[in-house]
Design a protein around this motif. Structure first.
Motif, PDB file in Angstrom:
ATOM      1  N   GLU A   1       0.815  -1.220   0.000  1.00 50.50           N
ATOM      2  CA  GLU A   1       0.000   0.000   0.000  1.00 50.50           C
ATOM      3  C   GLU A   1       0.850   1.274   0.000  1.00 50.50           C
ATOM      4  O   GLU A   1       0.426   2.335   0.470  1.00 50.50           O
ATOM      5  CB  GLU A   1      -0.970   0.015   1.184  1.00 50.50           C
ATOM      6  CG  GLU A   1      -1.891  -1.190   1.278  1.00 50.50           C
ATOM      7  CD  GLU A   1      -2.831  -1.350   0.085  1.00 50.50           C
ATOM      8  OE1 GLU A   1      -2.722  -0.581  -0.884  1.00 50.50           O
ATOM      9  OE2 GLU A   1      -3.678  -2.259   0.117  1.00 50.50           O
TER      10      GLU A   1
ATOM     11  N   SER B   1      -3.001   4.204  -4.661  1.00 50.28           N
ATOM     12  CA  SER B   1      -3.673   5.497  -4.545  1.00 50.28           C
ATOM     13  C   SER B   1      -4.641   5.668  -5.705  1.00 50.28           C
ATOM     14  O   SER B   1      -4.371   5.210  -6.825  1.00 50.28           O
ATOM     15  CB  SER B   1      -2.650   6.639  -4.554  1.00 50.28           C
ATOM     16  OG  SER B   1      -3.278   7.895  -4.688  1.00 50.28           O
TER      17      SER B   1
ATOM     18  N   THR C   1      -5.424   8.625  -6.844  1.00 53.34           N
ATOM     19  CA  THR C   1      -5.063   9.869  -7.536  1.00 53.34           C
ATOM     20  C   THR C   1      -3.595   9.934  -7.940  1.00 53.34           C
ATOM     21  O   THR C   1      -3.273  10.479  -8.995  1.00 53.34           O
ATOM     22  CB  THR C   1      -5.391  11.089  -6.650  1.00 53.34           C
ATOM     23  OG1 THR C   1      -4.740  10.929  -5.376  1.00 53.34           O
ATOM     24  CG2 THR C   1      -6.892  11.198  -6.431  1.00 53.34           C
TER      25      THR C   1
ATOM     26  N   ARG D   1      -9.449  -1.472  -7.543  1.00 55.84           N
ATOM     27  CA  ARG D   1      -9.441  -0.029  -7.381  1.00 55.84           C
ATOM     28  C   ARG D   1      -9.298   0.663  -8.733  1.00 55.84           C
ATOM     29  O   ARG D   1      -8.496   0.247  -9.562  1.00 55.84           O
ATOM     30  CB  ARG D   1      -8.267   0.392  -6.496  1.00 55.84           C
ATOM     31  CG  ARG D   1      -8.229  -0.380  -5.183  1.00 55.84           C
ATOM     32  CD  ARG D   1      -6.824  -0.528  -4.684  1.00 55.84           C
ATOM     33  NE  ARG D   1      -6.772  -1.373  -3.486  1.00 55.84           N
ATOM     34  CZ  ARG D   1      -5.691  -1.522  -2.755  1.00 55.84           C
ATOM     35  NH1 ARG D   1      -4.583  -0.883  -3.080  1.00 55.84           N
ATOM     36  NH2 ARG D   1      -5.710  -2.302  -1.700  1.00 55.84           N
TER      37      ARG D   1
ATOM     38  N   ASP E   1      -6.528   3.381   7.479  1.00 55.98           N
ATOM     39  CA  ASP E   1      -6.073   4.765   7.434  1.00 55.98           C
ATOM     40  C   ASP E   1      -5.526   5.185   6.079  1.00 55.98           C
ATOM     41  O   ASP E   1      -4.897   6.225   5.950  1.00 55.98           O
ATOM     42  CB  ASP E   1      -4.995   5.017   8.506  1.00 55.98           C
ATOM     43  CG  ASP E   1      -3.783   4.104   8.328  1.00 55.98           C
ATOM     44  OD1 ASP E   1      -3.800   3.268   7.396  1.00 55.98           O
ATOM     45  OD2 ASP E   1      -2.833   4.219   9.120  1.00 55.98           O
ATOM     46  N   SER E   2      -5.745   4.358   5.051  1.00 63.18           N
ATOM     47  CA  SER E   2      -5.200   4.668   3.734  1.00 63.18           C
ATOM     48  C   SER E   2      -6.170   5.512   2.920  1.00 63.18           C
ATOM     49  O   SER E   2      -7.297   5.778   3.320  1.00 63.18           O
ATOM     50  CB  SER E   2      -4.907   3.370   2.967  1.00 63.18           C
ATOM     51  OG  SER E   2      -6.121   2.742   2.592  1.00 63.18           O
ATOM     52  N   HIS E   3      -5.685   5.940   1.756  1.00 67.78           N
ATOM     53  CA  HIS E   3      -6.516   6.739   0.851  1.00 67.78           C
ATOM     54  C   HIS E   3      -6.830   5.955  -0.422  1.00 67.78           C
ATOM     55  O   HIS E   3      -7.032   6.546  -1.478  1.00 67.78           O
ATOM     56  CB  HIS E   3      -5.798   8.048   0.510  1.00 67.78           C
ATOM     57  CG  HIS E   3      -5.526   8.907   1.704  1.00 67.78           C
ATOM     58  ND1 HIS E   3      -6.521   9.602   2.353  1.00 67.78           N
ATOM     59  CD2 HIS E   3      -4.385   9.154   2.378  1.00 67.78           C
ATOM     60  CE1 HIS E   3      -5.997  10.258   3.370  1.00 67.78           C
ATOM     61  NE2 HIS E   3      -4.709  10.005   3.416  1.00 67.78           N
TER      62      HIS E   3
ATOM     63  N   GLN F   1     -12.313   4.632   0.377  1.00 71.75           N
ATOM     64  CA  GLN F   1     -13.112   5.838   0.171  1.00 71.75           C
ATOM     65  C   GLN F   1     -14.543   5.482  -0.211  1.00 71.75           C
ATOM     66  O   GLN F   1     -15.504   6.088   0.282  1.00 71.75           O
ATOM     67  CB  GLN F   1     -12.465   6.702  -0.921  1.00 71.75           C
ATOM     68  CG  GLN F   1     -11.099   7.266  -0.528  1.00 71.75           C
ATOM     69  CD  GLN F   1     -10.385   7.922  -1.693  1.00 71.75           C
ATOM     70  OE1 GLN F   1     -10.831   7.867  -2.833  1.00 71.75           O
ATOM     71  NE2 GLN F   1      -9.257   8.550  -1.403  1.00 71.75           N
TER      72      GLN F   1
END
Length: 337
Positions: free
Chosen positions: A103, A129, A131, A151, A190-192, A197
């Motif tokens: 990650e 990620s 983005t 993702r 706690d990831s993005h 999301q």
């Protein structure tokens, strides 16, 4: 005394270029300016660099290998995907090379560049990620083929296979509300990443649809690992007004929640109702069995492998976006508060 082998790093330093540029010049993929390419080749000759035979075989198609970069290979979801991808590739006379990003966008970037330097042309990736995917877009522009799984990434034009994370989370929380719960805890990482999301959005949208005000104190955040989820669960349920139900973001979090609640002497579903996103083997070995949001995991890996092989064979259709629905599997871990 045996002479130390010349590495790609040595060539890059001598030519005053990045390792990625040196790899492109030496392995003849992507764009490198004529002057820069000549500088790299001269540095390689001067240092006595010997071309990687594995890379030569890859480029000639004699050793067809696909790279798989999951977020965390210890996660049962990615372990199952890896197994299914490898099985499908073996049927088509290809091999699989797995390297986990853990990650980390930085580690993902380094892994992809290293694998590409070997001459690998096709990748199945679960982006760290949603983005920060410029490195993937850059390699895609240079000719590498990608299929993104689990993702999505907005800035990359390539095939993808995901599930309806928002819809699955919304259905799970709505089921808890239908059973009378109003204080619903949410255990998330706690990831993005994209999935985190979307599942948070599903949780929030279900509350809003039923007129329940969001309460940030009911959301507990930790790393996606069993030991961290145990601590996060204990923190959440040590509050004076604890939740009557808990929704967890993945199977590792669910396992941590089970152990955390047991440590506190809380019974499922009499004291706390529980639903987890992702089915897992232990979910049916507990008493009671755990209600889960199940993904069609068995379909994701083979489809991703098939789509990638089509691209490597020259398919040129527009990017394909596959989004599978999820399924709420009702067992015995939910009751009225």
């Amino acid at each position: 005394m045996r002479q130390k082998a010349v590495t790609l790093k040595d060539i890059a330093a001598a030519a005053n270029v990045s390792r990625a540029t040196a790899a492109r010049a030496l392995n003849s993929y992507g764009y490198v300016g004529d002057e820069t390419a000549m500088r790299v080749l001269e540095a390689a000759e001067k240092l006595g660099y010997r071309t990687n035979r594995v890379a030569q075989a890859l480029r000639s198609g004699q050793l067809p290998i696909v790279g798989f970069v999951p977020g965390d290979i210890q996660n049962p979801f990615f372990a199952r995907i890896a197994h299914d991808v490898e099985t499908e590739l073996r049927r088509k006379h290809h091999n699989l090379l797995i390297a986990s990003s853990e990650e980390s966008v930085k580690q993902e970037k380094e892994l992809l560049e290293s694998l590409r330097a070997l001459g690998i042309g096709g990748f199945i990736v679960a982006p760290a990620s949603a983005t920060d995917t410029r490195h993937i877009a850059s390699l895609a522009r240079e000719g590498a083929q990608f299929v993104l799984i689990d993702r999505a990434a907005r800035a990359v034009r390539c095939d993808s296979v995901v599930v309806d994370n928002e819809g699955g989370a919304r259905e799970a929380v709505s089921y808890l509300i239908a059973n009378g719960h109003r204080r619903i805890g949410f255990l998330r990482d706690d990831s993005h990443i994209f999935t985190a999301q979307e599942r948070l959005a599903g949780y929030q949208n279900a509350l809003a649809a039923h007129g329940i005000a969001a309460d940030d104190s009911l959301i507990s955040v930790s790393r996606s690992a069993v030991e961290h989820a145990i601590e996060a669960t204990i923190r959440l349920f040590s509050r004076r007004e604890r939740p009557s139900a808990l929704f967890t973001v993945d199977s590792l979090m669910t396992q941590g929640a089970l152990l955390g609640l047991r440590t506190m002497g809380l019974s499922i579903p009499h004291d706390v109702s529980l639903i987890g996103f992702d089915d897992f083997n232990l979910a049916t070995f507990t008493d009671p069995q755990i209600t889960v949001v199940a993904q069609p995991t068995a379909e994701i890996g083979p489809l991703a492998a098939s789509m990638l092989l089509e691209r490597l064979a020259g398919a040129t259709m527009p990017p394909r976006k596959v989004r599978f629905p999820t399924r709420l599997v009702i067992r015995g871990s939910v009751s009225h508060p």
